[in-house]
Design a protein around this motif. Structure first.
Motif, PDB file in Angstrom:
ATOM      1  N   LEU A 251       0.826  -1.189   0.000  1.00 19.86           N
ATOM      2  CA  LEU A 251       0.000   0.000   0.000  1.00 19.86           C
ATOM      3  C   LEU A 251       0.867   1.249   0.000  1.00 19.86           C
ATOM      4  N   ASP A 252       0.240   2.373  -0.320  1.00 20.24           N
ATOM      5  CA  ASP A 252       0.921   3.674  -0.296  1.00 20.24           C
ATOM      6  C   ASP A 252       2.196   3.625  -1.149  1.00 20.24           C
ATOM      7  N   GLY A 253       3.347   3.900  -0.562  1.00 17.18           N
ATOM      8  CA  GLY A 253       4.579   3.955  -1.341  1.00 17.18           C
ATOM      9  C   GLY A 253       5.053   2.616  -1.863  1.00 17.18           C
ATOM     10  N   PHE A 254       4.507   1.531  -1.342  1.00 20.59           N
ATOM     11  CA  PHE A 254       4.894   0.198  -1.804  1.00 20.59           C
ATOM     12  C   PHE A 254       3.973  -0.329  -2.909  1.00 20.59           C
ATOM     13  N   ASP A 255       2.931   0.420  -3.245  1.00 18.79           N
ATOM     14  CA  ASP A 255       1.939  -0.034  -4.232  1.00 18.79           C
ATOM     15  C   ASP A 255       2.433   0.307  -5.635  1.00 18.79           C
ATOM     16  N   THR A 256       3.534  -0.349  -6.043  1.00 17.99           N
ATOM     17  CA  THR A 256       4.189  -0.029  -7.309  1.00 17.99           C
ATOM     18  C   THR A 256       4.569  -1.305  -8.049  1.00 17.99           C
ATOM     19  N   PRO A 257       4.743  -1.223  -9.363  1.00 20.51           N
ATOM     20  CA  PRO A 257       5.133  -2.400 -10.140  1.00 20.51           C
ATOM     21  C   PRO A 257       6.415  -3.073  -9.655  1.00 20.51           C
ATOM     22  N   VAL A 258       7.389  -2.289  -9.229  1.00 19.61           N
ATOM     23  CA  VAL A 258       8.643  -2.873  -8.741  1.00 19.61           C
ATOM     24  C   VAL A 258       8.387  -3.774  -7.541  1.00 19.61           C
ATOM     25  N   GLU A 259       7.525  -3.336  -6.629  1.00 20.06           N
ATOM     26  CA  GLU A 259       7.240  -4.125  -5.434  1.00 20.06           C
ATOM     27  C   GLU A 259       6.387  -5.351  -5.768  1.00 20.06           C
ATOM     28  N   TYR A 260       5.483  -5.245  -6.752  1.00 20.35           N
ATOM     29  CA  TYR A 260       4.706  -6.423  -7.155  1.00 20.35           C
ATOM     30  C   TYR A 260       5.642  -7.523  -7.654  1.00 20.35           C
ATOM     31  N   GLN A 261       6.611  -7.132  -8.464  1.00 18.40           N
ATOM     32  CA  GLN A 261       7.563  -8.113  -8.986  1.00 18.40           C
ATOM     33  C   GLN A 261       8.387  -8.734  -7.860  1.00 18.40           C
ATOM     34  N   LYS A 262       8.720  -7.918  -6.888  1.00 17.47           N
ATOM     35  CA  LYS A 262       9.466  -8.431  -5.742  1.00 17.47           C
ATOM     36  C   LYS A 262       8.619  -9.440  -4.962  1.00 17.47           C
ATOM     37  N   ALA A 263       7.322  -9.157  -4.825  1.00 10.25           N
ATOM     38  CA  ALA A 263       6.423 -10.079  -4.121  1.00 10.25           C
ATOM     39  C   ALA A 263       6.366 -11.429  -4.826  1.00 10.25           C
ATOM     40  N   VAL A 264       6.341 -11.397  -6.147  1.00 10.73           N
ATOM     41  CA  VAL A 264       6.379 -12.647  -6.920  1.00 10.73           C
ATOM     42  C   VAL A 264       7.671 -13.398  -6.631  1.00 10.73           C
ATOM     43  N   HIS A 265       8.786 -12.696  -6.625  1.00 12.37           N
ATOM     44  CA  HIS A 265      10.085 -13.321  -6.367  1.00 12.37           C
ATOM     45  C   HIS A 265      10.133 -13.940  -4.969  1.00 12.37           C
ATOM     46  N   PHE A 266       9.518 -13.284  -3.997  1.00 11.86           N
ATOM     47  CA  PHE A 266       9.496 -13.805  -2.635  1.00 11.86           C
ATOM     48  C   PHE A 266       8.567 -15.011  -2.483  1.00 11.86           C
ATOM     49  N   GLY A 267       7.651 -15.194  -3.427  1.00 16.07           N
ATOM     50  CA  GLY A 267       6.677 -16.273  -3.317  1.00 16.07           C
ATOM     51  C   GLY A 267       5.487 -15.930  -2.443  1.00 16.07           C
ATOM     52  N   VAL A 268       5.129 -14.644  -2.377  1.00 15.97           N
ATOM     53  CA  VAL A 268       3.979 -14.211  -1.580  1.00 15.97           C
ATOM     54  C   VAL A 268       2.703 -14.843  -2.153  1.00 15.97           C
ATOM     55  N   ASP A 269       1.834 -15.304  -1.263  1.00  9.19           N
ATOM     56  CA  ASP A 269       0.602 -15.963  -1.704  1.00  9.19           C
ATOM     57  C   ASP A 269      -0.484 -14.966  -2.094  1.00  9.19           C
TER      58      ASP A 269
END
Length: 289
Positions: A251-269
């Motif tokens: 959310l907020d400053g983390f609601d960006t494409p870069v962070e979405y890709q990072k979430a995929v890399h981390f394996g977030v459900d």
């Protein structure tokens, strides 16, 4: 005429957002919700939770924003549950009415009849001024009707702001939504909920790795809502080793494409976002690694 526009508004808004094609969109197919959902499931297997509904497009925590989120085929809709003076369960994030309605004062000091006189669209377009604070029953009915007509179900992500476990469990059970809902709140509230509904899917917050063992022993959680700044690939792996899912708020400053890709890399459900369509468009492409 107003009633017709009110019914059509979520579809019109969704059509506007889907019709907007950013410069990096690669094909007409990338402006289709089914395309997005199929691509997300095929390439990433990550769920999406709509934070307070589709709140950038319609007033947060209203039926209008929840209808729009359902059309986006999200996996979860996050709601904030509070209790009125007369014991009714309503959906509102803040403890007071000041920010999102044209009323003032604590929610807990108002009856449901008082709340239903207010507009829940403070600061939004006049087209939404008739939107009210919804009851939990109204939201559950909306989801139950949607899920009865669609093969891919949307579940509730319940933030237990100010609600006793027994009435909460009773309402969700009545609409067949208890089993697949996830429940977020303080450890104390989740423990009370566990006593009322032993099979409820609890999701305590997790800010540090050293908190994990105690929370598992006490709550036996279905998932952890892990603070995004604290999350790493290693921590996500540790949680998954315990057969527990990883949710995180982008959310907020983390609601960006870069962070979405990072979430995929981390394996977030499941990621929670205010920008559902941005998540879809970002992750629609095949992974490059």
């Amino acid at each position: 005429m107003k009633r017709v526009l009110k019914r059509l508004m979520p579809g019109l808004l969704l059509g506007w957002f889907i019709g907007f094609t950013p410069a990096w969109s690669q094909s007409p197919g990338m402006d289709s919700i089914p395309y997005f959902r199929n691509s997300l499931a095929t390439h990433h297997n990550m769920g999406v939770s709509a934070h307070r509904g589709a709140s950038p497009a319609a007033p947060e925590n209203t039926l209008a924003t929840f209808r729009l989120a359902l059309q986006m085929q999200v996996d979860y809709i996050e709601i904030d549950v509070r209790t009125t003076k007369d014991g009714k369960l309503v959906i509102l994030h803040d403890g007071t009415l000041n920010r999102t309605t044209n009323g003032t004062g604590p929610v807990s000091e108002q009856t449901l009849a008082d709340l239903k006189k207010l507009s829940a669209a403070n600061g939004m377009n006049d087209a939404f001024k008739a939107e009210q604070i919804p009851t939990l029953d109204e939201v559950c009915q909306l989801l139950a009707d949607w899920n009865a007509r669609h093969p891919a179900k949307t579940n509730l992500y319940v933030d237990c702001k100010d609600v006793a476990p027994e009435p909460l469990v009773a309402v969700l059970t009545r609409y067949g939504l208890l089993t697949n809902a996830v429940f977020y709140g303080s450890d104390e509230k989740l423990l009370a909920l566990k006593n009322a509904a032993p099979r409820a899917r609890l999701m305590p917050g997790l800010k540090r790795a050293d908190q994990m063992a105690a929370k598992i022993a006490t709550l036996h959680p279905y998932a952890f809502d892990v603070s995004w700044p604290a999350l790493s690939e290693a921590l996500a792996g540790q949680i998954h080793q315990q057969n527990i899912k990883v949710f995180s708020d982008l959310l907020d400053g983390f609601d960006t494409p870069v962070e979405y890709q990072k979430a995929v890399h981390f394996g977030v459900d499941v990621i929670q976002t205010d920008q559902v369509l941005q998540v879809y468009r970002t992750l629609a492409a095949k992974p490059t690694h």
